[in-house]
Design a protein around this motif. Structure first.
Motif, mmCIF file in Angstrom:
data_model
loop_
_atom_site.group_PDB
_atom_site.id
_atom_site.type_symbol
_atom_site.label_atom_id
_atom_site.label_comp_id
_atom_site.label_asym_id
_atom_site.label_seq_id
_atom_site.Cartn_x
_atom_site.Cartn_y
_atom_site.Cartn_z
ATOM 1 N N THR A 206 0.830 -1.207 0.000
ATOM 2 C CA THR A 206 0.000 0.000 0.000
ATOM 3 C C THR A 206 0.862 1.253 0.000
ATOM 4 N N LYS B 62 2.082 1.755 -3.457
ATOM 5 C CA LYS B 62 1.011 2.298 -4.299
ATOM 6 C C LYS B 62 0.887 3.803 -4.115
ATOM 7 N N LYS C 140 2.067 5.615 -7.438
ATOM 8 C CA LYS C 140 0.902 5.874 -8.285
ATOM 9 C C LYS C 140 0.038 7.031 -7.793
ATOM 10 N N LEU D 41 -3.273 8.574 -5.676
ATOM 11 C CA LEU D 41 -4.652 8.118 -5.543
ATOM 12 C C LEU D 41 -5.617 8.752 -6.533
ATOM 13 N N GLU E 97 -6.198 8.341 -9.778
ATOM 14 C CA GLU E 97 -6.933 7.404 -10.628
ATOM 15 C C GLU E 97 -7.892 6.561 -9.813
ATOM 16 N N GLU E 98 -7.462 6.158 -8.619
ATOM 17 C CA GLU E 98 -8.330 5.351 -7.769
ATOM 18 C C GLU E 98 -9.539 6.161 -7.312
ATOM 19 N N TYR E 99 -9.317 7.433 -7.001
ATOM 20 C CA TYR E 99 -10.432 8.258 -6.541
ATOM 21 C C TYR E 99 -11.465 8.470 -7.649
ATOM 22 N N GLN F 263 -12.503 6.197 -9.523
ATOM 23 C CA GLN F 263 -13.406 5.048 -9.393
ATOM 24 C C GLN F 263 -14.429 5.292 -8.284
ATOM 25 N N CYS G 237 -7.343 -1.243 -0.444
ATOM 26 C CA CYS G 237 -8.084 -0.532 -1.484
ATOM 27 C C CYS G 237 -9.429 -0.136 -0.895
ATOM 28 N N VAL H 55 -11.887 1.656 -2.376
ATOM 29 C CA VAL H 55 -12.876 2.033 -3.375
ATOM 30 C C VAL H 55 -14.268 1.514 -3.014
ATOM 31 N N GLU I 145 -10.309 14.241 -2.802
ATOM 32 C CA GLU I 145 -9.147 13.360 -2.766
ATOM 33 C C GLU I 145 -8.319 13.541 -1.491
ATOM 34 N N TYR J 219 -6.398 6.814 4.078
ATOM 35 C CA TYR J 219 -5.248 5.934 3.851
ATOM 36 C C TYR J 219 -4.145 6.212 4.858
#
Length: 333
Positions: A16, A19, A23, A25, A27-29, A31, A292, A294, A312, A319
Motif C-alpha cells: 500500500t 502504491k 501511483k 490516488l 486514478e483510484e479516486y 473510481q 483498497c 474504493v 481526494e 489511507y
C-alpha cells in the motif's frame, strides 16, 4: 499475533505504501466518483437526486437540512417515530459496512435558531432556522444508541453546529420532551473531549457517551494523523456491538463523518483478521495484497449521499490514518 498473520499485514502495508508513493490516488479516486445518479459528475448529483425523486423526504422538509445540497437518499434514511401529523424526517442515514458488526448512523449537526442571524443566514437565505435538536435526541432515544461522535466544534452559521448538549454540570438543557445534564467530562488538551450525558424523557433515562474531536476543520483535513488515529482507536476500543448504533456527525454528516467511519471500519476489520486469521475479514478492504478503499467508500455513497468522503484529500487522509494504525499494530505485536 501469529507469524503468518503478521507477515500478511506487513506485505499489505508495504504494497500500500508503494502504491501511494508510486501511483498516488487520483486514478483510484476517480473510481470512487463513478457512483450515484450522475457518475463522475459531482456537481450534478444533487439536482439529479431531486429530479429523479431519490430524496423526496428531504425536499419536503428542506428547512430541516443544514445544507441546501446535501439531501440523503430516501432508501436508507432514519425515520423517526412521531404522531401522524408530524414529520418523521431527520437528515440522517443508516450505514452498513460489510463485515463490520457495528451499526452506524451518519447525520447532519443539529440546527437551532440561536446559531443564525442576518449576518449568518442559513444556507437557504433566511435569517433563522427551525430547531432539530429535539429530533436529534429523539433519534438517539428511539434507535437505542448510547454513543455519539462529534467531529466538529460548536460554531454559528450553517457550516457550523448548534449547541445541542450541556457543557456545565449544573446546566439543564431541554428540547421538547428531552432533557440533558452533564454527568462527567474528560478533556485531552485541545484534541478531544469525552462526556457522559444523562438523557431523560417521559420518566425514562439513559447515559450517553459523547466524544468530540476538535482538530478537524470544515472543508479541510487533520494535520496530525496520529491524533486522529488515537481518537479512532479509543472509540473502537470503547464501543460494544450490543450498545446500539454509533451516531456520527460533523457539520454536514458527509465528509468528515464518512472518513471517520471508513477509518474505524478498516481498523475493526484488521483487528478481526488478527483475532481470527480469516482472510474473508479483509476481502472488502484488500485487493491484490494492498489496501483498497474504493468499494468501502462507494458503498457509503450509495447509502447516504454521492459526496461521502469529500475530495481526494479526505480520501488520502483515510489511507494515511489507516496505515499509521497498521504500523502501530505491527509495532505493538
Amino acid at each position: 499475533m501469529e507469524s503468518a498473520r503478521r507477515k500478511c499485514l506487513e506485505i499489505i502495508l508495504q504494497n500500500t505504501l508503494v502504491k501511494l508513493y508510486q501511483k498516488g490516488l487520483s486514478e483510484e479516486y476517480k473510481q470512487v466518483e463513478d457512483v450515484g445518479p450522475t457518475p463522475g459528475d459531482a456537481w450534478a448529483q444533487h439536482d439529479a437526486m431531486v429530479s429523479r425523486g431519490l430524496c423526496e423526504a428531504a425536499v419536503k422538509n428542506s428547512e430541516k437540512n443544514r445544507y441546501c445540497n446535501l439531501f440523503p437518499f430516501d432508501s436508507d434514511r432514519v425515520k423517526l417515530q412521531v404522531p401522524k401529523d408530524k414529520s418523521d424526517y431527520i437528515n440522517a442515514s443508516w450505514i452498513k459496512i460489510p463485515g463490520v458488526e457495528i451499526r452506524f448512523i451518519l447525520t447532519m449537526a443539529p440546527l437551532h435558531p440561536s446559531s443564525f442571524s442576518s449576518s449568518r443566514p442559513v444556507d437557504f437565505g433566511m435569517n433563522s432556522s427551525v430547531s432539530t435538536c429535539a429530533d436529534f435526541w429523539r433519534m438517539v432515544q428511539q434507535t437505542d444508541s448510547k454513543r455519539v461522535i462529534m467531529l466538529c466544534k460548536i460554531e454559528s452559521g450553517y457550516t457550523g453546529c448548534a449547541q445541542y448538549f450541556p457543557t456545565e454540570q449544573e446546566e439543564l438543557v431541554t428540547f421538547d420532551e428531552y432533557s440533558l445534564t452533564l454527568d462527567k467530562e474528560i478533556s485531552q488538551e485541545d484534541v478531544s473531549v469525552d462526556r457522559t450525558l444523562n438523557l431523560t424523557w417521559d420518566g425514562n433515562s439513559r447515559m450517553i457517551n459523547h466524544s468530540q474531536f476538535n482538530l478537524w476543520p470544515n472543508y479541510g483535513v487533520v494535520e496530525n494523523v496520529s491524533q486522529l488515529a488515537d481518537f479512532v482507536k479509543k472509540i473502537l476500543d470503547a464501543t460494544q456491538v450490543c450498545e446500539g448504533p454509533v451516531i456520527v456527525h460533523c457539520s454536514g454528516g458527509i465528509g468528515r463523518s464518512g472518513a471517520f467511519t471508513s477509518i474505524l471500519s478498516v481498523l475493526y476489520l484488521l483487528n478481526k483478521y488478527v483475532e481470527t486469521g480469516s482472510a474473508e475479514c479483509l476481502s472488502g478492504i484488500v485487493l491484490n495484497e494492498e489496501i483498497c478503499l474504493v468499494e468501502l467508500v462507494r458503498g457509503m455513497r450509495k447509502q447516504r449521499h454521492p459526496w461521502m468522503v469529500e475530495g481526494e484529500k479526505q480520501y488520502l487522509l483515510i489511507y494515511s490514518t489507516v496505515l499509521h494504525l497498521l504500523q502501530e499494530m505491527l509495532k505493538e505485536s
